[in-house]
Motif scaffolding. Structure first.
Motif, PDB file in Angstrom:
ATOM      1  N   LEU A 278      41.416  68.813  26.335  1.00  0.00           N
ATOM      2  CA  LEU A 278      41.924  68.236  27.581  1.00  0.00           C
ATOM      3  C   LEU A 278      43.350  67.727  27.406  1.00  0.00           C
ATOM      4  O   LEU A 278      44.215  67.960  28.260  1.00  0.00           O
ATOM      5  CB  LEU A 278      41.017  67.112  28.062  1.00  0.00           C
ATOM      6  N   ALA A 279      43.617  67.038  26.292  1.00  0.00           N
ATOM      7  CA  ALA A 279      44.977  66.545  26.035  1.00  0.00           C
ATOM      8  C   ALA A 279      45.961  67.702  25.899  1.00  0.00           C
ATOM      9  O   ALA A 279      47.115  67.619  26.361  1.00  0.00           O
ATOM     10  CB  ALA A 279      44.991  65.680  24.775  1.00  0.00           C
TER      11      ALA A 279
ATOM     12  N   LEU B 147      28.972  72.899  21.334  1.00  0.00           N
ATOM     13  CA  LEU B 147      28.436  73.211  20.007  1.00  0.00           C
ATOM     14  C   LEU B 147      29.516  73.157  18.935  1.00  0.00           C
ATOM     15  O   LEU B 147      29.308  72.612  17.843  1.00  0.00           O
ATOM     16  CB  LEU B 147      27.806  74.609  20.004  1.00  0.00           C
ATOM     17  N   THR B 148      30.674  73.721  19.245  1.00  0.00           N
ATOM     18  CA  THR B 148      31.726  73.783  18.228  1.00  0.00           C
ATOM     19  C   THR B 148      32.404  72.432  18.024  1.00  0.00           C
ATOM     20  O   THR B 148      32.771  72.086  16.903  1.00  0.00           O
ATOM     21  CB  THR B 148      32.770  74.858  18.585  1.00  0.00           C
ATOM     22  N   VAL B 149      32.563  71.661  19.071  1.00  0.00           N
ATOM     23  CA  VAL B 149      33.117  70.316  18.901  1.00  0.00           C
ATOM     24  C   VAL B 149      32.186  69.476  18.029  1.00  0.00           C
ATOM     25  O   VAL B 149      32.635  68.692  17.188  1.00  0.00           O
ATOM     26  CB  VAL B 149      33.354  69.643  20.273  1.00  0.00           C
ATOM     27  N   ALA B 150      30.883  69.660  18.209  1.00  0.00           N
ATOM     28  CA  ALA B 150      29.903  68.934  17.404  1.00  0.00           C
ATOM     29  C   ALA B 150      29.705  69.558  16.032  1.00  0.00           C
ATOM     30  O   ALA B 150      29.040  68.968  15.173  1.00  0.00           O
ATOM     31  CB  ALA B 150      28.568  68.872  18.146  1.00  0.00           C
TER      32      ALA B 150
ATOM     33  N   PRO C  30      37.711  71.661  27.777  1.00  0.00           N
ATOM     34  CA  PRO C  30      37.385  70.229  27.766  1.00  0.00           C
ATOM     35  C   PRO C  30      35.881  69.994  27.746  1.00  0.00           C
ATOM     36  O   PRO C  30      35.133  70.644  28.474  1.00  0.00           O
ATOM     37  CB  PRO C  30      37.992  69.711  29.078  1.00  0.00           C
ATOM     38  N   VAL C  31      35.438  69.077  26.901  1.00  0.00           N
ATOM     39  CA  VAL C  31      34.022  68.723  26.841  1.00  0.00           C
ATOM     40  C   VAL C  31      33.846  67.267  27.267  1.00  0.00           C
ATOM     41  O   VAL C  31      34.799  66.485  27.256  1.00  0.00           O
ATOM     42  CB  VAL C  31      33.438  68.915  25.427  1.00  0.00           C
TER      43      VAL C  31
ATOM     44  N   ALA D 220      30.297  79.240  28.253  1.00  0.00           N
ATOM     45  CA  ALA D 220      31.506  78.698  27.628  1.00  0.00           C
ATOM     46  C   ALA D 220      31.413  77.199  27.390  1.00  0.00           C
ATOM     47  O   ALA D 220      31.818  76.701  26.333  1.00  0.00           O
ATOM     48  CB  ALA D 220      32.721  79.016  28.499  1.00  0.00           C
ATOM     49  N   ALA D 221      30.891  76.452  28.363  1.00  0.00           N
ATOM     50  CA  ALA D 221      30.803  74.997  28.203  1.00  0.00           C
ATOM     51  C   ALA D 221      29.844  74.632  27.071  1.00  0.00           C
ATOM     52  O   ALA D 221      30.123  73.729  26.276  1.00  0.00           O
ATOM     53  CB  ALA D 221      30.352  74.351  29.508  1.00  0.00           C
TER      54      ALA D 221
END
Length: 369
Positions: A357-358, A281-284, A164-165, A275-276
């Motif tokens: 998260l979902a 980075l990858t979500v963006a 989750p980010v 990890a966070a």
């Protein structure tokens, strides 16, 4: 509904636990959530700030070598299971979620042994010892990296969810972010940081990189030194003949409060491989030059970084091999090769899990049905 979340020792375990707790509160309005952590741990204060009731278990960490302290640690862990069973019996959770750290072991094990549905979340590409042991007992294992799956003996219970980010990471468009930061809408932005406290090795390398790009049109840099290292970094730059405020395209700051905007505005990121950070980075969908922290437990940051490197999303430079000339060459080559930069961005985006998260709360929902 009632849930227990547990995880401690470092922010890397605590913040995912808090994110999952918030996700459960959103999914189940009125849900009661108890955070169980280690006595004297960082998690007590963070849980309180999140408005979660907290109970603690006294524990000591195992040494990664033969040591007398390990006898005490094992004894405390056994007592911790007894203490955890009492906490669980008194609270009556419908499910227990663990995110790693020593405290996670007794709590999740006690829940599994008493038949309470359990889920653990592993943040890193190289799973921690606690989660690897617990995976034999829990109902489900959620992982951030596909590379982590092979370390768990019961792979049928392992699900790739991502980490989750913060929702604000996706709140900005590139143009909005650049306006927020007062940056040109066009041109390349290189963002460099070493974590909230900075990274001495990365700072040392950047002191050699920035003079090479000072005043260059079409590219700008934001470098975050960390509060304690700002003055020494500025002194090093001054010795090199660079006065950053006068260069026009370089911004050097001790701490960056607008990190979500900076990530949305960036074209390339230089950073550690926690990890966070990698999840953001990858979500963006950002290409990166990753310098893993060499003293992370089990060298897990290098495992994280190599997972991106194998997919073509990042370049990895080991801390011991980092220098200003090495880093400047990599940055120079990337900025000059738009096709490669875009390919790395696409590979990064494919690894991103904005719905992590979902997916995790969905797994918990399945355990309750």
């Amino acid at each position: 509904m009632r849930f227990v979340v547990t995880g401690g020792g470092t922010g890397g375990h605590i913040y995912p636990a808090l994110a999952i707790a918030r996700g459960l509160q959103d999914k189940y309005p009125g849900a009661e959530i108890l955070y169980v952590g280690k006595t004297g741990g960082l998690e007590a204060g963070l849980a309180a700030r999140a408005g979660l009731p907290f109970q603690s278990i006294p524990l000591a960490g195992l040494q990664r070598r033969l040591a007398v302290r390990n006898v005490t640690a094992v004894w405390q862990a056994a007592r911790g299971v007894v203490r955890a069973r009492r906490i669980l019996a008194g609270f009556g959770p419908d499910a227990v979620v663990g995110t790693g750290g020593y405290v996670c072991g007794p709590v999740v094990l006690a829940a599994a042994l008493t038949g309470i549905p359990t889920l653990i979340h592993e943040q890193n590409a190289l799973p921690g010892v606690t989660n690897r042991l617990l995976s034999r007992f829990v109902s489900r294992v959620a992982v951030t990296f596909a590379d982590a799956v092979r370390y768990f003996p019961r792979r049928d219970r392992v699900v790739l969810t991502g980490l989750p980010v913060r929702p604000e990471i996706l709140a900005f468009s590139r143009e909005e972010a650049r306006r927020t930061l007062g940056l040109p809408v066009t041109g390349k932005l290189v963002l460099c940081f070493g974590g909230s406290q900075g990274a001495r090795t990365i700072n040392g390398a950047m002191a050699g990189v920035l003079p090479r790009f000072a005043g260059r049109p079409g590219v700008c840099f934001i470098h975050v030194t960390g509060p304690a290292q700002y003055d020494s970094f500025m002194a090093a730059l001054s010795r090199s003949g660079l006065r950053a405020p006068q260069s026009g395209n370089i911004s050097i700051i001790p701490y960056l409060y607008e990190m979500p905007a900076a990530l949305a505005a960036a074209d390339l990121v230089i950073c550690r491989a926690g990890a966070a950070t990698i999840a953001e980075l990858t979500v963006a969908g950002l290409p990166s030059v990753l310098v893993p922290y060499p003293h992370a437990t089990g060298n897990h940051q290098e495992f994280n970084a190599r997972a991106l490197e194998r997919q073509g999303a990042a370049i990895v430079i080991r801390d011991a091999e980092l220098s200003g000339s090495v880093l400047a060459t990599e940055v120079e080559q990337l900025l000059a090769d738009e096709r490669r930069l875009q390919a790395m961005a696409g590979a990064s985006k494919k690894m991103g899990r904005p719905g992590a998260l979902a997916d995790i709360t969905g797994l918990i929902d399945q355990l309750l049905s």
